[in-house]
Design a protein around this motif. Structure first.
Motif, PDB file in Angstrom:
ATOM      1  N   LYS A  29       0.832  -1.197   0.000  1.00  0.00           N
ATOM      2  CA  LYS A  29       0.000   0.000   0.000  1.00  0.00           C
ATOM      3  C   LYS A  29       0.865   1.245   0.000  1.00  0.00           C
ATOM      4  N   GLY A  30       0.435   2.220  -0.797  1.00  0.00           N
ATOM      5  CA  GLY A  30       1.147   3.476  -0.837  1.00  0.00           C
ATOM      6  C   GLY A  30       0.634   4.343  -1.971  1.00  0.00           C
ATOM      7  N   PRO A  31       1.241   5.516  -2.134  1.00  0.00           N
ATOM      8  CA  PRO A  31       0.754   6.468  -3.131  1.00  0.00           C
ATOM      9  C   PRO A  31       1.197   6.179  -4.572  1.00  0.00           C
ATOM     10  N   ALA A  32       2.084   5.217  -4.770  1.00  0.00           N
ATOM     11  CA  ALA A  32       2.586   4.945  -6.117  1.00  0.00           C
ATOM     12  C   ALA A  32       1.508   4.307  -6.981  1.00  0.00           C
ATOM     13  N   PRO A  33       1.401   4.773  -8.228  1.00  0.00           N
ATOM     14  CA  PRO A  33       0.486   4.099  -9.150  1.00  0.00           C
ATOM     15  C   PRO A  33       0.983   2.674  -9.417  1.00  0.00           C
ATOM     16  N   VAL A  34       0.069   1.784  -9.790  1.00  0.00           N
ATOM     17  CA  VAL A  34       0.434   0.393 -10.044  1.00  0.00           C
ATOM     18  C   VAL A  34       0.879   0.253 -11.494  1.00  0.00           C
ATOM     19  N   SER A  35       2.000  -0.422 -11.687  1.00  0.00           N
ATOM     20  CA  SER A  35       2.556  -0.662 -13.014  1.00  0.00           C
ATOM     21  C   SER A  35       2.212  -2.077 -13.472  1.00  0.00           C
ATOM     22  N   GLU A 102      12.350   1.940  10.267  1.00  0.00           N
ATOM     23  CA  GLU A 102      12.957   3.231  10.592  1.00  0.00           C
ATOM     24  C   GLU A 102      12.195   4.360   9.897  1.00  0.00           C
ATOM     25  N   LYS A 103      12.214   5.546  10.515  1.00  0.00           N
ATOM     26  CA  LYS A 103      11.538   6.703   9.939  1.00  0.00           C
ATOM     27  C   LYS A 103      12.257   7.123   8.658  1.00  0.00           C
ATOM     28  N   VAL A 104      11.482   7.409   7.640  1.00  0.00           N
ATOM     29  CA  VAL A 104      12.026   7.813   6.348  1.00  0.00           C
ATOM     30  C   VAL A 104      12.170   9.336   6.336  1.00  0.00           C
ATOM     31  N   GLN A 136       7.241   3.329   0.462  1.00  0.00           N
ATOM     32  CA  GLN A 136       6.749   2.257  -0.405  1.00  0.00           C
ATOM     33  C   GLN A 136       7.848   1.750  -1.339  1.00  0.00           C
ATOM     34  N   THR A 137       8.626   2.655  -1.932  1.00  0.00           N
ATOM     35  CA  THR A 137       9.699   2.213  -2.831  1.00  0.00           C
ATOM     36  C   THR A 137      10.789   1.485  -2.056  1.00  0.00           C
ATOM     37  N   ARG A 138      11.082   1.922  -0.844  1.00  0.00           N
ATOM     38  CA  ARG A 138      12.090   1.237  -0.027  1.00  0.00           C
ATOM     39  C   ARG A 138      11.634  -0.175   0.317  1.00  0.00           C
TER      40      ARG A 138
END
Length: 174
Positions: A29-35, A102-104, A136-138
Motif C-alpha cells: 500500500k502506498g501512493p505509487a500508481p500500479v505498473s 525506521e523513519k524515512v 513504499q519504494t524502499r
C-alpha cells in the motif's frame, strides 16, 4: 559511464519534492500508481544498475527520475550494509524488516542523505506524500533485493554482498 533511468518522459506523473511518483510493480500500500507486471519499473532499474552505478562519485542528472534512481542506489547500499553480517535469508529478512521500520527522512530534514538534490516540500501534505512514496519504494526494493542478495537455498550471494563495502557518491552509510 553512469547508467541513467529510462523514465525520461514523466509527463502526466504526479510529483513531490521535484521527484516523479513513478508507477511500481507492487502490492504494498502506498501512493505509487500500479505498473504492469511485465514492464520494468524504477526499482528494477535501481537493482539492475546498482553494481555499476555504485562505483561513481558523481552522477549527472538527465531526468527527474534519475534523482529517484540515485536515492534507491543509496538505499540499496544501506540495505546491503545491514545484510552484510546476516548468514541466512531469515536473518537478512529480519534485518531488512528492521530497516523498513525506521523513519524515512524527507528533504529539509537534517538526516536526509542528499541535501540540495531534492527541493524542500512546499507543504506538510507534500512532505507526507513524498515520505509515503519513499517508504513504499524502499519496502519494494528491500523485498526484491533479498531475492538477489540470497541464493534460493538461503545462503548469501557473495557477488552482491561484496558491494556493501562500497561508498556510493562518497556518502558514508550509517
Amino acid at each position: 559511464m553512469v547508467y541513467h533511468s529510462s523514465f525520461i518522459d514523466v509527463e502526466g506523473v504526479d510529483k513531490a519534492c521535484g521527484c516523479p511518483l513513478l508507477p511500481l510493480k507492487s502490492h504494498i500500500k502506498g501512493p505509487a500508481p500500479v505498473s504492469d507486471e511485465d514492464r520494468t519499473d524504477i526499482v528494477d532499474e535501481a537493482i539492475t544498475f546498482f553494481r555499476a552505478n555504485v562505483f561513481f562519485r558523481n552522477f549527472d542528472i538527465k531526468s527527474p527520475a534519475d534523482k529517484l534512481l540515485i536515492y534507491l542506489t543509496f538505499y540499496i547500499n544501506v540495505a546491503l550494509k545491514r545484510l552484510e553480517g546476516c548468514r541466512t535469508l531469515a536473518e537478512g529478512t529480519k534485518a531488512i524488516i528492521n530497516l523498513g521500520l525506521e523513519k524515512v527522512p524527507v528533504p529539509g530534514e537534517p538526516v536526509f542523505p542528499f541535501p540540495g538534490l531534492f527541493p524542500i516540500a512546499q507543504s506538510r501534505q507534500e512532505a507526507e506524500l513524498f515520505r509515503n512514496y519513499l517508504k513504499q519504494t524502499r519496502e519494494e526494493t528491500s523485498g526484491r533485493l533479498l531475492s538477489v542478495a540470497y541464493r534460493p537455498n538461503g545462503t548469501p550471494n557473495k557477488w552482491w554482498l561484496a558491494f556493501a563495502k562500497r561508498k556510493f557518491m562518497n556518502i558514508i552509510v550509517p
